[in-house]
Every structure is written in C-alpha cells, then in structure tokens.
Design an enzyme around this catalytic site. Structure first.
Site, mmCIF file in Angstrom:
data_model
loop_
_atom_site.group_PDB
_atom_site.id
_atom_site.type_symbol
_atom_site.label_atom_id
_atom_site.label_comp_id
_atom_site.label_asym_id
_atom_site.label_seq_id
_atom_site.Cartn_x
_atom_site.Cartn_y
_atom_site.Cartn_z
ATOM 1 N N SER A 140 0.873 -1.172 0.000
ATOM 2 C CA SER A 140 0.000 0.000 0.000
ATOM 3 C C SER A 140 0.905 1.216 0.000
ATOM 4 C CB SER A 140 -0.863 -0.012 1.264
ATOM 5 O OG SER A 140 -1.439 1.261 1.515
ATOM 6 N N TYR A 153 -1.772 -0.543 10.736
ATOM 7 C CA TYR A 153 -1.850 -0.896 9.313
ATOM 8 C C TYR A 153 -0.588 -0.448 8.580
ATOM 9 C CZ TYR A 153 -3.507 -0.921 4.468
ATOM 10 O OH TYR A 153 -3.629 -1.139 3.117
#
Length: 249
Positions: A140, A153
C-alpha cells in the site's frame, strides 16, 4: 508459458477479484482462495464461464496448514505454480495510537505480515525447486509513508515491503522474482472502511491525490499481470506504487 498457473489469496473481492478476472482474460489457469465458500465457488464459476480453468480453495492465510494445503493442492491440480498474488489483507481498526489494542495489532499483523510470510514460504518452496516463478505481494502507499490514525496498518505494510525485498534476494539466482504493488486509494470496500464511509473524509483524501480520483481495482490488476509476465523478467525486489502520484509529492 502460454497458460501460466496463478494462485491468488484474498481473491473474493476488490483487487483480488479484479486480478483473477484479469488473469482469466490472459488465458491463465487460476486458483482463487478466501474464507467464504459460496462467494469463492461463484467466482470460480464466473472465471470458468470466461473460458479459464479455475478452482476455488478455502484458506485462511493466518494458518500454515491452510497455506501449505492451498499451495500443494494447486500444484497437484495443475502440475506447477508460475504466479502467486498474495492479496489477503485487512486494514484493522483505524484510530490513534493511544487507543490501539494488542488484539488489533495481533489480528492485523497475523493477516498482513504472517499471512504474507507463510504464503511466501510455501510458494517459494515450489518455485525454487522448479527454477522459475513470479510472486506479487500487495502492499500500500502506507508501506512507504505514514497515516495518522492508521499506525498498525502502516507498520504492517512496511513489513510486507521488507519481506518482499528479502524474499527477492533469496529467489533471484534461482529465477524466482518477488515484487510488491502499493495501491493508493482504490474504489473498494476497504477504502470505504478506511475513510469511515464519510463522504467528507473520502473527498478530502481524494483531493490530496494529484490525479484527483480513486483508482479502479482493474488498474491494480493490470499492474500485477505485467509484473507476473516475461515483460518484467528482470524486475525483482521492487515496490511499484500505483497511486495517482500520491507519494511523488
């Protein structure tokens, strides 16, 4: 190879589903996995309707027995493993560091980091022996920058990129390539959850993207298909950001 064997974890929605459909259009033989049998069987049927050889296998990437069985079943069915897309992931619970729990850390890292590690372990076991293969991990933009309220995350995706680089070094001499793709905001359910489903928060995030829009799942899928192909056969150990220019700022 005209009909590569492709294994995709977390394939039932979003980027994983788009990737399965993209490989089907390329004529690949595909194994999709996830944890919802009805959805998985429906996706496999849809892929077969598109003239792809396809199967669904239930697997939870947090459990090594599941991952080993998934890889071994793929090889037993198709005789080899050419491409693996490690897409299974979770955003976890979004919130400030002061409110984070041990339970959220464990749940997020078990899926995003341990799941990627176990997948790499068993995919590379096969690919190193056969002397070829391409693995694409899903990172990501959060694997390269920070986001307030998403520390766990972010940390997990930084770890995915570290795993990618190390695995690439271990596989390079044997003809096994390992790369990662780092999507920016993509129009998926995860993006909706990440922004709390609030129109203002979503619009604010998209306004920070030079391209001024969210990406489409198929735009990530097409990058994955390229990385899996011989067109990228000298490319390994890299993280490819597909983010509308976000981390170039």
């Amino acid at each position: 190879m005209s009909k590569p064997v492709v294994l995709i974890t977390g394939a039932l929605t979003g980027i994983g589903r788009a990737t399965a459909l993209a490989f089907a259009r390329e004529g690949a033989r595909i194994v999709v996995s996830g944890r919802r049998d009805e959805v998985g069987q429906a996706l496999a049927a849809e892929l077969r309707a598109a003239d792809a050889e396809a199967e669904y296998h239930r697997a939870d990437v947090r459990h090594e027995d599941d991952v080993k069985r998934l890889v071994d079943s793929t090889v037993a069915r198709f005789g080899r493993l050419d491409v693996a897309v490690n897409n299974a992931g979770t955003e976890g619970e979004i919130g400030p560091i002061t409110g984070q729990s041990v339970e959220n850390f464990r749940a997020t890292f078990e899926t995003n980091v341990l799941g990627t590690l176990l997948s790499l372990k068993h995919e590379m076991r096969v690919m190193l022996e056969q002397g070829s293969g391409s693995i694409i991990n899903l990172s990501s933009v959060a694997g390269q920058v920070g986001f307030p309220g998403a520390a766990v995350y972010v940390a997990s995706k930084h770890a995915v990129e570290g795993l990618t680089k190390s695995a690439a070094l271990e596989g390079a001499a044997a003809g096994v390539r390992v790369n990662s793709v780092a999507p920016g905001p993509i129009a998926t359910d995860m993006f909706e959850r990440f922004t709390g489903g609030e129109a203002e928060a979503k619009a604010g995030f998209l306004a920070s993207i030079p391209a001024k829009r969210a990406g489409a799942p198929d735009e990530i899928a097409q990058t994955i298909v390229f990385l899996a192909s011989d067109k990228a056969k000298y490319l390994t150990g890299q993280n490819i950001a597909v983010d509308g220019g976000y981390i170039a700022q």
